[in-house]
Write an enzyme that holds these catalytic residues in place. Sequence first.
Site, PDB file in Angstrom:
ATOM      1  N   ASP A 138       0.854  -1.186   0.000  1.00 30.50           N
ATOM      2  CA  ASP A 138       0.000   0.000   0.000  1.00 30.50           C
ATOM      3  C   ASP A 138       0.890   1.235   0.000  1.00 30.50           C
ATOM      4  O   ASP A 138       1.956   1.236   0.619  1.00 30.50           O
ATOM      5  CB  ASP A 138      -0.920   0.011   1.225  1.00 30.50           C
ATOM      6  N   ASP A 188      -7.165  -1.793  -4.175  1.00 26.91           N
ATOM      7  CA  ASP A 188      -8.188  -1.480  -3.189  1.00 26.91           C
ATOM      8  C   ASP A 188      -9.232  -0.528  -3.768  1.00 26.91           C
ATOM      9  O   ASP A 188     -10.445  -0.712  -3.574  1.00 26.91           O
ATOM     10  CB  ASP A 188      -7.557  -0.848  -1.946  1.00 26.91           C
TER      11      ASP A 188
END
Length: 238
Positions: free
Chosen positions: A152, A166
């Site tokens: 991330d 995501d």
Amino acid sequence: MSDVSDDRPPPEHNPSEQPDRTENRSVRALREPPRLLRRLLLTATVLFALDLLTKALAVQQLTPGEPVSIIGDVVQLRLVRNPGAAFSMATGMTWLLTLVASAVVIGVLRIGRTLRSLWWAIGLGMVLGGALGNLVDRLFRSPGPLQGHVVDFVSVGWWPVFNVADSAIVCGAILLVVLTVFGFEPDGTRHGRDDATETGAGPDRPADGDRTGKTDNDRTDNDSEGPTASNTGKESAA
């Protein structure tokens, strides 16, 4: 010379002379799913490739603990290894999330073979692309298969750090929910509108008893008025 009325019934239409619309619809239905499946796979492929590319750049260019400011402290690039689900949820269930992602991929592919709605194809393609992006991390990144940590790198305000996968999953899921709320089905039909079309209800289509513009009482009155024009002509000829 007396007038002779022609009481022959009008010629009947041969159903075989009418275009076979049902057959045409069947042909279109057979062609539509493969085309929409390709659209689904194209959407998934683009998002999957974009996710892989951005993750590779993030790992190469960013250092953990050293965020890069884009818009002050509101938008930053921050490298994080996430063992959980989207937005750092369920961090202690990595192996279960891997199995869930695999099931999602298989389920989307099976549904995609029967799709007849473009928007459903796009929404499912977004979910598929995001699921594949994070699934690859869980399978091939450290610390090992089924336990890999997802990369991330996007931080926006108070929102948990996330990645392209995501975002694709969340946006695709929102699109599918909106389609469901407004009655759009994966097979291309829409609740409410299609039901009204099938039953003949609606302002532009009169009910069966009103299609000729006459009610049952009008037809009864006409039948009781007296002899028809053809009978009158025969009596005159006699």
